[in-house]
Write a protein that holds these residues in place. Structure first.
Motif, PDB file in Angstrom:
ATOM      1  N   ASN A  28      -8.216   4.564 -13.219  1.00  0.00           N
ATOM      2  CA  ASN A  28      -9.639   4.815 -12.910  1.00  0.00           C
ATOM      3  C   ASN A  28     -10.293   5.893 -13.782  1.00  0.00           C
ATOM      4  N   TYR A  29      -9.517   6.667 -14.543  1.00  0.00           N
ATOM      5  CA  TYR A  29     -10.093   7.708 -15.410  1.00  0.00           C
ATOM      6  C   TYR A  29     -10.241   7.245 -16.857  1.00  0.00           C
ATOM      7  N   GLN A  30      -9.914   5.975 -17.128  1.00  0.00           N
ATOM      8  CA  GLN A  30     -10.019   5.501 -18.514  1.00  0.00           C
ATOM      9  C   GLN A  30     -11.484   5.359 -18.926  1.00  0.00           C
ATOM     10  N   GLY A  63      -3.406   4.497 -19.667  1.00  0.00           N
ATOM     11  CA  GLY A  63      -3.282   5.621 -18.744  1.00  0.00           C
ATOM     12  C   GLY A  63      -2.513   6.700 -19.465  1.00  0.00           C
ATOM     13  N   VAL A  64      -1.688   7.439 -18.728  1.00  0.00           N
ATOM     14  CA  VAL A  64      -0.875   8.475 -19.386  1.00  0.00           C
ATOM     15  C   VAL A  64       0.616   8.133 -19.282  1.00  0.00           C
ATOM     16  N   HIS A  65       1.422   8.932 -20.005  1.00  0.00           N
ATOM     17  CA  HIS A  65       2.823   8.572 -20.248  1.00  0.00           C
ATOM     18  C   HIS A  65       3.619   8.285 -18.973  1.00  0.00           C
ATOM     19  N   GLY A  88      -0.282  12.281 -22.637  1.00  0.00           N
ATOM     20  CA  GLY A  88       0.644  12.818 -21.624  1.00  0.00           C
ATOM     21  C   GLY A  88      -0.119  13.334 -20.422  1.00  0.00           C
ATOM     22  N   CYS A  89       0.628  13.852 -19.452  1.00  0.00           N
ATOM     23  CA  CYS A  89       0.003  14.520 -18.305  1.00  0.00           C
ATOM     24  C   CYS A  89       0.570  15.931 -18.263  1.00  0.00           C
ATOM     25  N   PRO A  90      -0.252  16.947 -18.544  1.00  0.00           N
ATOM     26  CA  PRO A  90       0.263  18.320 -18.576  1.00  0.00           C
ATOM     27  C   PRO A  90       0.933  18.727 -17.262  1.00  0.00           C
ATOM     28  N   MET A  91       0.440  18.225 -16.139  1.00  0.00           N
ATOM     29  CA  MET A  91       1.091  18.590 -14.874  1.00  0.00           C
ATOM     30  C   MET A  91       2.512  18.022 -14.811  1.00  0.00           C
ATOM     31  N   ALA A  92       2.676  16.769 -15.259  1.00  0.00           N
ATOM     32  CA  ALA A  92       4.007  16.152 -15.235  1.00  0.00           C
ATOM     33  C   ALA A  92       4.998  16.987 -16.056  1.00  0.00           C
ATOM     34  N   ILE A 116       4.258  11.227  -8.216  1.00  0.00           N
ATOM     35  CA  ILE A 116       4.484  10.237  -9.277  1.00  0.00           C
ATOM     36  C   ILE A 116       4.075  10.791 -10.648  1.00  0.00           C
ATOM     37  N   ASN A 117       3.189  11.801 -10.657  1.00  0.00           N
ATOM     38  CA  ASN A 117       2.815  12.483 -11.907  1.00  0.00           C
ATOM     39  C   ASN A 117       3.973  13.385 -12.339  1.00  0.00           C
ATOM     40  N   SER A 118       5.040  12.765 -12.826  1.00  0.00           N
ATOM     41  CA  SER A 118       6.257  13.486 -13.212  1.00  0.00           C
ATOM     42  C   SER A 118       7.009  12.610 -14.201  1.00  0.00           C
ATOM     43  N   TYR A 173       0.191  22.331 -11.407  1.00  0.00           N
ATOM     44  CA  TYR A 173      -1.205  22.014 -11.058  1.00  0.00           C
ATOM     45  C   TYR A 173      -1.800  21.136 -12.158  1.00  0.00           C
ATOM     46  N   CYS A 174      -2.920  20.496 -11.826  1.00  0.00           N
ATOM     47  CA  CYS A 174      -3.618  19.677 -12.825  1.00  0.00           C
ATOM     48  C   CYS A 174      -4.698  20.532 -13.490  1.00  0.00           C
ATOM     49  N   PRO A 175      -4.612  20.721 -14.818  1.00  0.00           N
ATOM     50  CA  PRO A 175      -5.604  21.555 -15.510  1.00  0.00           C
ATOM     51  C   PRO A 175      -7.026  20.999 -15.424  1.00  0.00           C
ATOM     52  N   PRO A 201      -6.940  15.135  -3.881  1.00  0.00           N
ATOM     53  CA  PRO A 201      -6.045  16.189  -3.356  1.00  0.00           C
ATOM     54  C   PRO A 201      -5.413  17.081  -4.425  1.00  0.00           C
ATOM     55  N   GLU A 202      -5.635  16.803  -5.705  1.00  0.00           N
ATOM     56  CA  GLU A 202      -5.166  17.737  -6.747  1.00  0.00           C
ATOM     57  C   GLU A 202      -6.104  18.944  -6.864  1.00  0.00           C
ATOM     58  N   CYS A 203      -7.230  18.916  -6.138  1.00  0.00           N
ATOM     59  CA  CYS A 203      -8.161  20.054  -6.188  1.00  0.00           C
ATOM     60  C   CYS A 203      -7.570  21.252  -5.436  1.00  0.00           C
ATOM     61  N   ILE A 261     -12.746  16.857 -16.987  1.00  0.00           N
ATOM     62  CA  ILE A 261     -12.437  15.774 -17.937  1.00  0.00           C
ATOM     63  C   ILE A 261     -10.958  15.882 -18.284  1.00  0.00           C
ATOM     64  N   CYS A 262     -10.244  14.760 -18.223  1.00  0.00           N
ATOM     65  CA  CYS A 262      -8.831  14.753 -18.621  1.00  0.00           C
ATOM     66  C   CYS A 262      -8.758  14.240 -20.064  1.00  0.00           C
ATOM     67  N   PRO A 263      -8.541  15.126 -21.040  1.00  0.00           N
ATOM     68  CA  PRO A 263      -8.576  14.696 -22.439  1.00  0.00           C
ATOM     69  C   PRO A 263      -7.508  13.666 -22.778  1.00  0.00           C
ATOM     70  N   ASN A 264      -6.389  13.698 -22.052  1.00  0.00           N
ATOM     71  CA  ASN A 264      -5.311  12.744 -22.332  1.00  0.00           C
ATOM     72  C   ASN A 264      -5.711  11.313 -21.983  1.00  0.00           C
ATOM     73  N   MET A 265      -6.463  11.185 -20.894  1.00  0.00           N
ATOM     74  CA  MET A 265      -6.908   9.852 -20.482  1.00  0.00           C
ATOM     75  C   MET A 265      -7.866   9.263 -21.524  1.00  0.00           C
ATOM     76  N   LYS A 266      -8.546  10.140 -22.242  1.00  0.00           N
ATOM     77  CA  LYS A 266      -9.559   9.678 -23.205  1.00  0.00           C
ATOM     78  C   LYS A 266      -8.943   9.287 -24.553  1.00  0.00           C
TER      79      LYS A 266
HETATM   80 FE1  SF4 Z   1      -2.495  14.629 -15.322  1.00  0.00          FE
HETATM   81 FE2  SF4 Z   1      -4.620  15.856 -14.304  1.00  0.00          FE
HETATM   82 FE3  SF4 Z   1      -4.952  14.125 -16.289  1.00  0.00          FE
HETATM   83 FE4  SF4 Z   1      -4.295  13.289 -13.813  1.00  0.00          FE
HETATM   84  S1  SF4 Z   1      -6.180  14.283 -14.461  1.00  0.00           S
HETATM   85  S2  SF4 Z   1      -3.375  12.609 -15.731  1.00  0.00           S
HETATM   86  S3  SF4 Z   1      -2.926  14.972 -13.165  1.00  0.00           S
HETATM   87  S4  SF4 Z   1      -3.813  16.074 -16.366  1.00  0.00           S
END
Ligand code: SF4
Ligand code: 13P
Length: 305
Positions: A28-30, A63-65, A88-92, A116-118, A173-175, A201-203, A261-266
């Motif tokens: 959904n963030y793509q 999506g991410v890795h 990638g996902c920095p939180m993972a 699952i973000n791991s 945490y999610c940046p 819920p990551e907020c 904004i999640c730069p990895n998703m972009k």
């Molecule tokens: Fe990871 Fe946060 Fe991006 Fe979701 S929004 S993929 S938790 S960095």
């Protein structure tokens, strides 16, 4: 860009997708144009369920890795492509398998629940996986007072409050989500007094405390479709507004913060999707001994939802 025959990028992707017997799954963030070309757009739980069931030969994961890894864990015989290997996902990456092994030695009686973000390596060290959509349900049914939750401290805190269980929380945490501040919500509420507030819920807990609902990304989309919701302040990654607006013409959606904004998703673009299908790279494949152990944790989750 169109090719020499005048076929658009979208047409070229769809043609090649058919030839490869591929399915395109998108989070959904793509980017909007990536969501629009996908066969299925969803949250982490729905995407893992789709990856487990598809009969395509190739999964193009937008999506991410960790999401592509989950697809590989569930569908080892399929080719899983992540159009940008650097997404990638920095939180993972805030916990490694080695760090988790050390923590388990400190808490030998604990049941390990892993968001699952791991990474697949971390999942392989875990008893249960969960997503933002089912974390409360998964933890509620665990018959042990000692639970170690990794890596998201904020999702963990939310689950602990909802279930009344005490949990040891890994400090990840999610940046992107921590950029949403309580003052953003109060400002938006002042500007739009009639609007409901929904957050992921990551907020942070002080943001969650101000929300009417706390939901996964697809949960937010379902909530927005309700008849009694006409104006909504949305506390998650901003690209979710693409689908919210598309599926709910006439309703008003306000991002809690434009900074979420999640730069990895972009990193995933139509160009990269086409290139990925042409070259069948970059492929994500989880090594078999890790896959089997990680799958046990994911399967325990899928058996609950
Ligand atoms: Fe990871 Fe946060 Fe991006 Fe979701 S929004 S993929 S938790 S960095
Ligand atoms: P969802 O499972 O709610 O889609 O969340 C995934 C994610 O990465 C949120 O940052």
């Amino acid at each position: 860009m169109a090719d020499r025959r005048g076929n658009s990028l979208e047409e070229r992707i769809l043609k090649l997708k058919k030839e490869r017997n591929a399915v395109i799954l998108a989070h959904n963030y793509q980017l909007g144009e990536v969501q629009d070309i996908a066969d299925f757009v969803g949250d982490s739980l729905e995407l893992s369920q789709k990856a487990a069931k598809t009969d395509a030969d190739v999964i193009v994961f937008c999506g991410v890795h960790f999401m592509a890894e989950t697809a590989s864990i569930l569908s080892p015989d399929k080719t899983v492509l992540l159009p940008d290997a650097g997404a990638g996902c920095p939180m993972a990456d805030m916990i490694t398998a080695e760090q988790l092994r050390q923590k388990k030695k400190e808490l030998p009686g604990a049941t390990v629940v892993t968001y699952i973000n791991s990474t697949a390596g971390v999942k392989a060290e875990s008893d249960y996986c969960c997503t933002s959509a089912n974390g409360v349900k998964v933890v509620a049914q665990i018959d042990n007072d000692e639970i170690l939750f990794v890596p998201d401290q904020y999702l963990g805190d939310f689950i602990a409050r909802r279930t009344g269980k005490e949990m040891t929380l890994w400090p990840g945490y999610c940046p992107t989500h921590v950029r949403i501040l309580p003052e953003d919500i109060t400002k938006r509420k002042r500007e739009h007094p009639e609007a409901k507030v929904v957050v992921h819920p990551e907020c942070r807990p002080d943001v969650i405390a101000l929300a009417d609902e706390v939901l996964s990304t697809s949960g937010i989309i379902r909530y927005a479709g309700r008849e009694d919701v006409s104006e909504l302040i949305v506390g998650t990654e901003v690209e979710i507004l693409h689908r919210l607006k598309k599926e709910n013409p006439g309703k008003k959606f306000i991002p809690a913060s434009e900074k979420a904004i999640c730069p990895n998703m972009k990193l995933i673009t139509l160009d990269k999707i086409l290139h990925s299908l042409e070259t069948m790279t970059p492929e994500v494949k989880v090594p078999e001994e890790i896959r089997v152990k990680a799958k046990a944790a994911v399967d325990r989750m899928l058996a609950i939802v």
